[in-house]
Scaffold this motif. Structure first.
Motif, PDB file in Angstrom:
ATOM      1  N   GLN A  38      -5.422   2.936  -1.578  1.00 38.35           N
ATOM      2  CA  GLN A  38      -4.826   1.659  -1.203  1.00 38.35           C
ATOM      3  C   GLN A  38      -3.656   1.359  -2.144  1.00 38.35           C
ATOM      4  OE1 GLN A  38      -6.316   0.622   1.525  1.00 38.35           O
ATOM      5  NE2 GLN A  38      -8.008   2.068   1.314  1.00 38.35           N
ATOM      6  N   SER A  39      -3.090   0.167  -2.009  1.00 35.96           N
ATOM      7  CA  SER A  39      -2.012  -0.255  -2.904  1.00 35.96           C
ATOM      8  C   SER A  39      -2.521  -0.345  -4.341  1.00 35.96           C
ATOM      9  CB  SER A  39      -1.463  -1.614  -2.471  1.00 35.96           C
ATOM     10  OG  SER A  39      -0.776  -1.533  -1.248  1.00 35.96           O
ATOM     11  N   ASN A 227       4.067  -8.634   5.800  1.00 32.98           N
ATOM     12  CA  ASN A 227       3.034  -7.711   5.348  1.00 32.98           C
ATOM     13  C   ASN A 227       1.997  -7.473   6.442  1.00 32.98           C
ATOM     14  OD1 ASN A 227       0.518  -6.782   3.869  1.00 32.98           O
ATOM     15  ND2 ASN A 227       1.957  -6.872   2.165  1.00 32.98           N
ATOM     16  N   LEU A 228       1.623  -8.545   7.146  1.00 29.16           N
ATOM     17  CA  LEU A 228       0.668  -8.418   8.249  1.00 29.16           C
ATOM     18  C   LEU A 228       1.227  -7.522   9.348  1.00 29.16           C
ATOM     19  CD1 LEU A 228      -1.972  -9.275   9.659  1.00 29.16           C
ATOM     20  CD2 LEU A 228      -0.731 -11.274  10.531  1.00 29.16           C
ATOM     21  N   GLY A 618      -1.526  -8.465   1.227  1.00 31.45           N
ATOM     22  CA  GLY A 618      -1.658  -7.103   0.717  1.00 31.45           C
ATOM     23  C   GLY A 618      -3.014  -6.856   0.087  1.00 31.45           C
ATOM     24  N   ALA A 619      -3.530  -7.849  -0.656  1.00 30.32           N
ATOM     25  CA  ALA A 619      -4.856  -7.714  -1.253  1.00 30.32           C
ATOM     26  C   ALA A 619      -5.932  -7.624  -0.182  1.00 30.32           C
ATOM     27  CB  ALA A 619      -5.128  -8.899  -2.188  1.00 30.32           C
ATOM     28  N   ILE A 620      -5.774  -8.400   0.892  1.00 29.68           N
ATOM     29  CA  ILE A 620      -6.758  -8.355   1.980  1.00 29.68           C
ATOM     30  C   ILE A 620      -6.750  -6.985   2.656  1.00 29.68           C
ATOM     31  CG2 ILE A 620      -7.315  -9.298   4.262  1.00 29.68           C
ATOM     32  CD1 ILE A 620      -6.328 -12.022   3.192  1.00 29.68           C
ATOM     33  N   TRP A 621      -5.551  -6.415   2.890  1.00 24.13           N
ATOM     34  CA  TRP A 621      -5.485  -5.058   3.452  1.00 24.13           C
ATOM     35  C   TRP A 621      -6.205  -4.069   2.528  1.00 24.13           C
ATOM     36  CZ3 TRP A 621      -4.863  -4.552   8.239  1.00 24.13           C
ATOM     37  CH2 TRP A 621      -3.866  -5.202   8.974  1.00 24.13           C
ATOM     38  N   GLU A 629     -13.451   2.207   4.037  1.00 20.43           N
ATOM     39  CA  GLU A 629     -13.235   3.565   3.528  1.00 20.43           C
ATOM     40  C   GLU A 629     -12.201   4.325   4.355  1.00 20.43           C
ATOM     41  OE1 GLU A 629     -17.265   5.240   3.243  1.00 20.43           O
ATOM     42  OE2 GLU A 629     -17.071   4.947   1.066  1.00 20.43           O
ATOM     43  N   ARG A 630     -11.052   3.670   4.535  1.00 22.90           N
ATOM     44  CA  ARG A 630      -9.944   4.320   5.219  1.00 22.90           C
ATOM     45  C   ARG A 630      -8.642   3.738   4.682  1.00 22.90           C
ATOM     46  NH1 ARG A 630      -8.156   3.055  11.062  1.00 22.90           N
ATOM     47  NH2 ARG A 630      -6.274   3.718   9.975  1.00 22.90           N
ATOM     48  N   PRO A 631      -7.540   4.506   4.699  1.00 23.04           N
ATOM     49  CA  PRO A 631      -6.269   3.988   4.195  1.00 23.04           C
ATOM     50  C   PRO A 631      -5.773   2.819   5.030  1.00 23.04           C
ATOM     51  CG  PRO A 631      -6.196   6.379   4.454  1.00 23.04           C
ATOM     52  CD  PRO A 631      -7.445   5.911   5.128  1.00 23.04           C
ATOM     53  N   MET A 632      -5.163   1.868   4.351  1.00 24.08           N
ATOM     54  CA  MET A 632      -4.503   0.738   5.007  1.00 24.08           C
ATOM     55  C   MET A 632      -3.045   0.703   4.552  1.00 24.08           C
ATOM     56  SD  MET A 632      -6.480  -0.965   7.082  1.00 24.08           S
ATOM     57  CE  MET A 632      -8.226  -1.023   7.515  1.00 24.08           C
ATOM     58  N   TYR A 633      -2.306  -0.240   5.092  1.00 19.51           N
ATOM     59  CA  TYR A 633      -0.891  -0.371   4.729  1.00 19.51           C
ATOM     60  C   TYR A 633      -0.754  -0.552   3.224  1.00 19.51           C
ATOM     61  CZ  TYR A 633       3.624  -2.640   4.002  1.00 19.51           C
ATOM     62  OH  TYR A 633       4.865  -2.985   3.531  1.00 19.51           O
TER      63      TYR A 633
END
Length: 637
Positions: A38-39, A227-228, A618-621, A629-633
């Protein structure tokens, strides 16, 4: 003015949040390293994970007031939580212990006949700083196991405690140095501290001032909406993205000499625009100007026939010269204040400053004790004394430089593409450092990778916050030491627990470990003499930085800031954010031209909103990615 004590409640809340915060930072790597992560919040000067936690606490304040008004967290308490969690995040950050913990046993497990690590440097790794029995590491590197057994906990106990002791001692030494420079940099010079302006405004009056401002809400909705949208675009490509991806403008320069420009990323990051709004115009101008200047230097090198030289244009060597010069000059300009502090510490006086004298005495004792510990620690590994002295002289010079630049100009990020052992190799060669020293310094590379997450500037910012919020220093000093200990130990737990679960062979940092030990192998099998090109570039950077400082002192209109030159030399963050810094500079310049300081101050909530809006979404993503357990933005790389 009578100062309030830092509340024990705020310190306890910060310490309790430090453990899940370390887990958050470590699990950001995902199940199999960078590509599934993640970020990373600690690559900027304000950490979105800390802002998110502080906003959660602010959200609970109205509920607490319903039952007992006096029980809600005050502005000062919220800032204490922010500062302590920021220090803990720096220690467990992307460029610190997230790199150190993987490095400890990486060359043991991955040694092979092909890479020759076992023959070249394994014998130089001290037994007490690693685990040299490969079979004992099988459960960790293969995964589907757990850290929480007596056997596994005992296995890691010795190296983790020794490295943790080193990290804690170094951080406490940074605290001691900060105590010596605090009076000059916080009280006397009254530097602007742009980095803490966002959390200070956010927590003012429990957030009721900023969170009800229409410009702030507009900025937060715009940045959060972008961001959304980008997050949805990442999941569903049919949805259009907006602004938050790198576009390489350099692909359009294909012919000589312009193709020497190389990669030239263009991207719009609302949080970087918002953070850059608080830094002085001459600095933001200098960052993007010198970044483009370095690109043109490559073109000139091709035209002059020297672009083919290995390492040209020696950006890492230039970076060392610039940052070292900034660190030395910061100490030189503060020398009289430090001398007064030292003199005062050992004088008996009835002027009421006994507490301050005691703090300075403890700081001196701490520096002496820490220096002895460092000397014994590295001497026990076989590292020559002069190499230890040279390494940590450079280490602390850079720490002081970053602390000064953060306090004075507050850039949105500060990654530095050099580390002390590389500088020593360039200046004195590998033989004088010795195989043991090179090996131990390579392992310690994990605590000084790129310096984006650095605890010392935040410690100084804490003393500035104490001045603004009217807090006393003694309990804050104790709290810094406590959160350092908890943050260090909990980061080790979080990393190794995830390693046993996912498998240390794929989880966490892999590329940096391979690169570090491959470079160590090359140093040992191909001894390097003095690098004339790098030394010359460093000398030129020192001269240029000195000239820029002199011109800034001589001419008030001089537009080029020496810190902008140093910051522009980074390989990573400046490349990503330079265009956003350029946009922020242009907007701020227009606002000053149109309405002056009053318009600038009225616009501030909008730009804070840009930061907070993107940070929250961004924190929520990031949290969604961890849960699923998968990549997000990823809005931070």
């Amino acid at each position: 003015m009578e100062r309030k004590n830092v509340s024990a409640r705020a310190v306890l809340i910060a310490l309790l949040f430090t453990i899940p915060n370390s887990y958050w930072l470590m699990i950001n790597w995902g199940s199999s390293g960078y590509s599934t992560g993640q970020s990373f919040p600690t690559v900027s000067t304000v950490y979105f994970n800390v802002i998110f936690i502080v906003l959660l606490l602010m959200g609970f304040n109205p509920l607490i007031r319903v039952f007992r008004k006096s029980a809600s967290l005050s502005d000062g308490e919220l800032m204490v939580v922010y500062l302590l969690l920021s220090i803990a995040s720096s220690i467990a950050g992307h460029d610190t212990l997230q790199i150190l913990w993987p490095l400890l046993t990486y060359p043991i497990w991955f040694a092979s006949p092909e890479n020759e690590w076992g023959e070249v440097f394994q014998q130089h790794i001290p037994e007490w700083l690693s685990i040299k029995e490969r079979s004992a590491l099988a459960a960790f590197y293969q995964g589907d196991s757990t850290l929480h057994t007596a056997q596994h906990l005992q296995l890691w106990m010795t190296p983790v405690l020794w490295w943790s002791a080193l990290v804690i001692v170094l951080t406490c030494m940074m605290l001691c140095i900060t105590l010596l420079i605090r009076h000059q940099w916080v009280t006397h010079e009254k530097l602007s501290y742009p980095v803490i302006q966002i959390p200070l405004h956010l927590t003012e009056n429990g957030g009721r001032v900023l969170l009800t401002n229409r410009l702030f809400l507009l900025g937060a909705v715009l940045a959060g909406g972008m961001n959304l949208l980008n997050g949805l675009h990442f999941l569903f490509p049919v949805v259009p993205g907006l602004g938050g991806s790198l576009y390489n403008l350099g692909q359009y320069f294909q012919t000589k000499p312009l193709n020497a420009i190389g990669r030239l990323p263009i991207a719009v990051y609302p949080f970087a625009i918002g953070m850059s709004f608080f830094i002085p115009l001459e600095l933001s101008f200098s960052i993007w100007f010198f970044y483009l200047f370095h690109k043109l230097t490559r073109v000139w090198g091709t035209m002059a026939g020297i672009g083919h030289l290995p390492g040209f244009p020696f950006l890492d060597a230039q970076s060392f010269g610039a940052w070292f010069c900034l660190g030395v000059s910061a100490i030189w300009l503060t020398r009289k204040s430090i001398a007064r502090q030292l003199k005062m510490a050992f004088q008996s006086s009835a002027d009421g400053n006994s507490a301050e004298r005691a703090r300075i005495r403890y700081a001196i004792i701490g520096l002496i004790g820490g220096s002895i510990f460092i000397l014994l620690f590295f001497k026990s590994t076989g590292t020559p004394i002069f190499s230890i002295f040279g390494y940590f002289t450079l280490f602390f010079a850079l720490a002081i430089a970053i602390t000064r630049i953060r306090a004075e100009v507050g850039p949105p990020a500060h990654d530095v593409p050099w580390r002390p052992d590389k500088v020593l190799v360039s200046f004195i060669g590998t033989r004088r450092i010795g195989a043991e020293g090179l090996t131990t310094f390579s392992m310690f590379h994990g605590f000084n990778r790129s310096y984006r997450s650095h605890p010392m500037p935040i410690i100084l910012e804490g003393f500035k916050v104490a001045q603004v919020r009217g807090l006393s220093h003694n309990r804050f000093i104790t709290a810094v030491i406590l959160v350092t200990i908890v943050g260090t130990i909990s980061s080790a737990w979080a990393y190794y627990a995830q390693g046993y679960h996912y498998g240390g062979a794929v989880y966490g940092e892999q590329a940096q470990c391979r690169w570090t030990y491959e470079q160590l192998k090359q140093w040992l099998i191909n001894p390097q003499s003095i690098d004339v090109g790098a030394v010359s570039a460093s000398g030129g950077a020192i001269a240029l930085t000195t000239l820029l400082m002199m011109l800034r002192r001589r001419f008030i209109w001089w537009p080029f800031h020496p810190a902008g030159y140093a910051l522009s030399l980074s390989f990573w963050n400046t490349s990503w954010y330079w265009f956003s810094i350029f946009l922020s500079w242009g907007i701020k310049a227009i606002l000053f031209q149109a309405g002056g300081l009053r318009t600038y101050r009225r616009a501030m909530p909008f730009f804070i909103g840009l930061v907070i809006g993107e940070f929250i979404v961004g924190a929520i993503w990031t949290l969604l990615g961890i849960a699923l357990e998968r990549p997000m933005y990823r809005f931070m790389f």
